[in-house]
Design a protein around this motif. Structure first.
Motif, PDB file in Angstrom:
ATOM      1  N   MET A   1       0.837  -1.205   0.000  1.00 26.36           N
ATOM      2  CA  MET A   1       0.000   0.000   0.000  1.00 26.36           C
ATOM      3  C   MET A   1       0.864   1.244   0.000  1.00 26.36           C
ATOM      4  O   MET A   1       2.036   1.215   0.302  1.00 26.36           O
ATOM      5  CB  MET A   1      -0.892  -0.002   1.240  1.00 26.36           C
ATOM      6  N   SER A   2       0.273   2.340  -0.263  1.00 31.72           N
ATOM      7  CA  SER A   2       1.057   3.528  -0.499  1.00 31.72           C
ATOM      8  C   SER A   2       1.431   4.252   0.789  1.00 31.72           C
ATOM      9  O   SER A   2       2.036   5.302   0.751  1.00 31.72           O
ATOM     10  CB  SER A   2       0.266   4.479  -1.384  1.00 31.72           C
ATOM     11  N   ILE A   5      -2.539   7.910   4.824  1.00 33.18           N
ATOM     12  CA  ILE A   5      -3.008   7.965   6.203  1.00 33.18           C
ATOM     13  C   ILE A   5      -4.420   7.433   6.332  1.00 33.18           C
ATOM     14  O   ILE A   5      -4.942   7.300   7.418  1.00 33.18           O
ATOM     15  CB  ILE A   5      -2.985   9.417   6.716  1.00 33.18           C
ATOM     16  N   LEU A   6      -5.056   7.157   5.212  1.00 33.47           N
ATOM     17  CA  LEU A   6      -6.480   6.866   5.267  1.00 33.47           C
ATOM     18  C   LEU A   6      -6.791   5.413   5.582  1.00 33.47           C
ATOM     19  O   LEU A   6      -7.899   5.071   5.904  1.00 33.47           O
ATOM     20  CB  LEU A   6      -7.151   7.241   3.949  1.00 33.47           C
ATOM     21  N   TYR A   7      -5.825   4.531   5.416  1.00 31.50           N
ATOM     22  CA  TYR A   7      -6.128   3.139   5.707  1.00 31.50           C
ATOM     23  C   TYR A   7      -4.923   2.443   6.304  1.00 31.50           C
ATOM     24  O   TYR A   7      -3.777   2.811   6.077  1.00 31.50           O
ATOM     25  CB  TYR A   7      -6.611   2.399   4.453  1.00 31.50           C
ATOM     26  N   ASP A   8      -5.227   1.411   7.075  1.00 36.08           N
ATOM     27  CA  ASP A   8      -4.197   0.654   7.767  1.00 36.08           C
ATOM     28  C   ASP A   8      -3.481  -0.307   6.853  1.00 36.08           C
ATOM     29  O   ASP A   8      -3.924  -0.535   5.728  1.00 36.08           O
ATOM     30  CB  ASP A   8      -4.888  -0.195   8.842  1.00 36.08           C
ATOM     31  N   ASN A  22      -8.299  -5.231  -7.268  1.00 37.70           N
ATOM     32  CA  ASN A  22      -7.186  -5.013  -8.182  1.00 37.70           C
ATOM     33  C   ASN A  22      -7.418  -5.726  -9.498  1.00 37.70           C
ATOM     34  O   ASN A  22      -7.287  -5.147 -10.568  1.00 37.70           O
ATOM     35  CB  ASN A  22      -5.891  -5.544  -7.561  1.00 37.70           C
TER      36      ASN A  22
END
Lengths: 354, 216
Positions: A1-2, A5-8, A22
């Protein structure tokens, strides 16, 4: 993942979901691209029309074709090359006058003029020069570019000047320089340095705007594309469009990358020569606060947030840097409370996002 | 001055043309730009790639080239959009949406990492985090840059003058040919019509910014 901050970091279920999504979206894209390719193929887009680029046609050699495109590109770059330095000079002059002027009678007229120039479309200015003043095509284009971009450059530099610590100006005045000279030899070089990324980004805008010359019939790259496709027949339109648009995008992307690169170097504080952030503390460097600890007090570094990382508490998000981030990044920083904030906030009318 | 008043009918019509193009394509660009921004921050890889690629490509393309594509090139590959207003709407929407996307994304990035962490720690999903916690805050930060995008968008509609749409700049061209002696008056008159749109937007932006500054 990039690392957004929006996802764990995803767990097993999220990973499965991610994989599915995907695959689904990749398939959708492949399908769309394939469909476009197929419909192009059905319409014979991939036939021998492209040969004009390497074999020539209608008695023209490939060298003639590319030569004419190169001349068009040359005229595009010529207009930009004349307009950019003039706009920088005038913009710098306006910024100095506005900052250094002691009386309102001197500082108000340039303010009003820049506001007006930023509020008008560049194309309107080009038409003013061409239809009303009767200037030749090249100079009409240059006129439009200079008037608009000088105003924007003035505004960018004003923001930069406003972001400098007060002490710089006070120091200049206290050694007996006049306000104008303080602005010119003390503040301006620092402001230019802070705002270098913004200035380079403005160059992209200027380059893009040269294509407005197409509308007033200046024979630049886009006009050359059109003339070529008229000469070689309507089949060749897509050929010349692909080449021309490719050239534009290539040039603009390189300049954008340059802006991003310069900005990163400035932020990392390794910016090479020039102003190193002067230490103002009593003796020796002040020890850096720990992670998330209190940031240094003001005045530790000149123009700190740009020059060094000393002032930003660690808990703030260090955003993912992607190419072309410059503008958003600058604004984001502005709202994280660095001194450039105020000036950038007043910078809403530049419309420099053309 | 007399010319400006005599020809005000033409100028007013052109002003409405500019305004309608600005509003219609601006609204569409806001919608499409928001979708792009969601794609660019979403956890789905291919969507991110698409969003990034789109924005990179369109932001580095001159608007004139965009218009050129829809007017001259699209018909030759079998897509014939109606000339005039709708071509202008298509080109302006596709162009401005990339800047809308960037403004929104910078807004999302400006929200403190603690906010998203807090939202996640109480168990909100990506969608909930975005819609309940992050976007309401991002919105405030994004509005001023969004307005400056819209101001640029207003001025950019002038490019449609070169592609068979009769708006303010095209009307200047016509009127200057008709009254060659009054060029300057016509120029200032037309310029005024643009400022009528852009200056209130700028003031609005400044106002909102002051409010936001207090809220933080």
């Amino acid at each position: 993942m990039s690392g957004s901050i929006l996802y764990d970091a995803p767990g097993p279920r999220a990973k499965r979901l991610d994989r599915t999504l995907n695959i689904v979206f990749s398939l959708v894209f492949v399908a769309v691209v394939a469909w476009i390719g197929y419909s192009f193929w059905q319409r014979d887009i991939f036939n021998d029309r492209w040969a004009v680029l390497w074999e020539g046609a209608r008695g023209q050699t490939p060298a003639d074709v590319w030569g004419s495109l190169a001349r068009g590109l040359g005229r595009t770059l010529l207009a930009a090359g004349i307009a950019a330095p003039i706009a920088m000079l005038i913009g710098g002059g306006i910024a100095i006058i506005r900052r250094g002027a002691r009386s309102r009678w001197v500082s108000v007229p340039p303010t009003v003029l820049t506001e007006l120039a930023r509020g008008l479309p560049v194309l309107l200015l080009m038409f003013l020069a061409k239809l009303v003043f009767g200037w030749p095509f090249l100079w009409s284009v240059v006129f439009g570019l200079v008037v608009y971009n000088a105003a924007v450059v003035a505004e960018i530099l004003r923001a930069g000047l406003a972001a400098l610590p007060k002490g710089q100006r006070e120091a200049g005045l206290s050694i007996g320089l006049s306000t104008m000279r303080t602005t010119l030899i003390i503040e301006l070089p620092q402001a230019v340095r802070i705002m270098l990324p913004a200035l380079i980004s403005q160059l992209v805008v200027l380059l893009k705007d040269t294509s407005l010359g197409f509308i007033i019939a200046y024979e630049e790259l886009l006009r050359t594309m059109k003339l070529n496709s008229e000469f070689f027949g309507s089949e060749s339109r897509i050929v010349f469009f692909t080449v021309g648009a490719g050239i534009y995008i290539l040039i603009n992307m390189s300049v954008s990358r340059l802006a991003t690169f310069v900005e990163r170097r400035l932020r990392e504080g390794g910016g090479g020569k020039g102003i190193e952030p002067p230490e103002i503390g009593p003796a020796g460097p002040i020890p850096q606060s720990g992670v998330g600890g209190p940031a240094r007090e003001e005045g530790a570094h000149a123009g700190d947030p740009v020059f060094g990382a000393g002032r930003r508490p660690e808990s703030r998000p260090i955003p993912q840097r992607r190419p072309g981030d410059d503008e958003g990044e600058r604004r984001r920083q502005a709202y994280l409370g660095d001194p450039t904030a105020q000036s950038l906030r007043h910078n809403t009318r530049t419309g420099d996002s053309r | 001055m007399g010319t400006f008043i005599d020809e005000f009918g033409t100028i007013w019509g052109a002003f409405l043309a500019t305004l309608s193009l600005t509003v219609v394509s601006g609204a569409l660009a806001l919608v499409w730009g928001t979708l792009l921004a969601v794609m660019r921050v979403s956890p789905v890889g291919p969507l991110r790639t698409f969003g990034t690629g789109y924005v990179e490509l369109v932001r580095n393309t001159p608007l004139t080239v965009m218009f050129f594509f829809w007017v001259f090139v699209a018909p030759s590959i079998g897509f014939v959009p109606p000339l005039g207003f709708w071509i202008a709407v298509i080109a302006m929407t596709l162009y401005t949406s990339s800047f809308v996307c960037e403004a929104l994304r910078s807004g999302v990035n400006s929200v403190g990492v603690g906010q998203a962490e807090a939202a996640r720690s109480i168990g909100l999903t990506f969608g909930q985090t975005l819609s309940q916690v992050v976007l309401p805050q991002a919105w405030r930060t994004a509005i001023p840059p969004l307005i400056s995008v819209l101001i640029a968008h207003t001025k950019n509609t002038s490019v449609a003058a070169g592609f068979a749409y009769f708006e303010l700049v095209a009307s200047m061209q016509r009127l200057t040919n008709k009254h060659p002696a009054d060029g300057i008056v016509i120029f200032f008159g037309i310029g005024l019509m643009y400022l009528v749109i852009t200056i209130p937007l700028g003031l609005l932006a400044a106002r909102i910014e002051r409010k936001v500054a207090f809220a933080r």
